[in-house]
Design an enzyme around this catalytic site. Sequence first.
Site, PDB file in Angstrom:
ATOM      1  N   GLY A 281      66.097  50.987  34.618  1.00 39.02           N
ATOM      2  CA  GLY A 281      65.155  51.977  34.116  1.00 39.02           C
ATOM      3  C   GLY A 281      65.308  53.336  34.776  1.00 39.02           C
TER       4      GLY A 281
ATOM      5  N   GLY B 171      60.061  49.210  32.962  1.00 39.76           N
ATOM      6  CA  GLY B 171      60.930  49.008  34.117  1.00 39.76           C
ATOM      7  C   GLY B 171      61.483  50.311  34.645  1.00 39.76           C
ATOM      8  N   GLY B 172      60.733  51.379  34.464  1.00 40.60           N
ATOM      9  CA  GLY B 172      61.202  52.704  34.861  1.00 40.60           C
ATOM     10  C   GLY B 172      61.365  52.883  36.347  1.00 40.60           C
TER      11      GLY B 172
ATOM     12  N   GLY C  65      62.717  50.302  38.176  1.00 41.93           N
ATOM     13  CA  GLY C  65      63.815  49.414  38.531  1.00 41.93           C
ATOM     14  C   GLY C  65      65.151  50.110  38.410  1.00 41.93           C
ATOM     15  CG  MET C  66      69.992  49.691  39.290  1.00 42.09           C
ATOM     16  SD  MET C  66      71.319  48.635  39.870  1.00 42.09           S
ATOM     17  CE  MET C  66      71.443  47.450  38.537  1.00 42.09           C
TER      18      MET C  66
ATOM     19  CE  LYS D   1      65.812  39.989  31.169  1.00 40.06           C
ATOM     20  NZ  LYS D   1      65.125  41.254  30.832  1.00 40.06           N
TER      21      LYS D   1
ATOM     22  CG  HIS E 208      72.346  40.849  40.870  1.00 38.42           C
ATOM     23  ND1 HIS E 208      72.249  39.619  40.277  1.00 38.42           N
ATOM     24  CD2 HIS E 208      71.305  41.579  40.391  1.00 38.42           C
ATOM     25  CE1 HIS E 208      71.215  39.591  39.457  1.00 38.42           C
ATOM     26  NE2 HIS E 208      70.615  40.767  39.514  1.00 38.42           N
TER      27      HIS E 208
ATOM     28  CB  SER F 131      70.753  39.134  31.594  1.00 37.56           C
ATOM     29  OG  SER F 131      71.622  38.574  32.571  1.00 37.56           O
ATOM     30  CB  SER F 132      76.234  38.512  30.704  1.00 38.29           C
ATOM     31  OG  SER F 132      76.208  38.694  32.111  1.00 38.29           O
ATOM     32  CB  CYS F 133      72.372  35.084  33.268  1.00 36.65           C
ATOM     33  SG  CYS F 133      70.685  35.517  32.817  1.00 36.65           S
TER      34      CYS F 133
ATOM     35  CE1 TYR G 233      65.935  38.480  34.614  1.00 37.60           C
ATOM     36  CE2 TYR G 233      68.219  37.956  34.088  1.00 37.60           C
ATOM     37  CZ  TYR G 233      67.201  38.878  34.211  1.00 37.60           C
ATOM     38  OH  TYR G 233      67.440  40.201  33.944  1.00 37.60           O
TER      39      TYR G 233
END
Length: 311
Positions: free
Chosen positions: A17, A11-12, A14-15, A140, A180, A107-109, A136
Amino acid sequence: MVKRGKLLITGGTGMVGRNICEHPLAHEWDVMAPGRRELDLSNSAAVLDYFEQERPDAVIHAAGRVGGIQANMAHPVDFLVQNVDLGRNIILAARAAGVQRLINVASSCMYPRAANNPLTEDLLLKGELEPTNEGYALAKIFATRLCEYIRRESPALHYKTLIPCNLYGRHDKFAPEHSHLLPAIIHKVHLAKTSGAPTVEIWGDGTARREFMYAGDVAEATLRAVVEIESLPDEMNVGLGHDYSINEYYAIAANVIGWKGQFVHDLTKPVGMKQKLVSIERQTAWGWLPKTTLEHGIGLAYRYYTKEYKP
């Protein structure tokens, strides 16, 4: 400078990464962050071959299909299947290659929608998930449990999970269909400022509470975790320890951006969980706290949005 070894960051692009890759602590490693054209993480055979050839010493798994409420509700199949495939392929390939250090960024979700706040790590799988991002969350949870099972079978393999609260910052997605809450707020308030709009709409009554941490802070925590992985709990939240209402996020963003209009509420729109605040007891005991205030973080994110962001 003597390097610690080869660090693979998925995920480099992505945000999370990208924030990890540009953090000063990443310079202690020989970083590998292959893009999708170099390595298709959904192709298990290709991932196994990559690990066999490159032999990384440590892995940070930060890749994933991510998005806000709108995206999760519109594409639940993709959010479930794609994220399960990514987690499975990376984690099992690391095990097959004998990689001893792996940080799984979750993720906290994953926490139950009705759980009492602050959310403690032992609440995983203790209740119904939030329906708007269930696919999602399930993916996770799968990756988190897989890391647990591998560590249970092979204690020498330190496969551990960080559970960040909501994140924002440089390299974020700001388009409403993908973003988000906080980047969406920045986008909406900026458009209102530049167009001279007198109002900005807020979904719901704005009293739901969220915890957002600047992505540069989670990058620091993750890079420290991969070095000090033996002392890290199997699962650990990464958060602020306090939250804000959605109305407060809008007000603070408007102040930082310089928009002076009025907010209106659409009570027909979904808002998700009423509150999502993670417990930072394990994080505090481990000896780490984030440094970036909300006002400063929004300012940094807004500067990125106006100067560098390319939709």
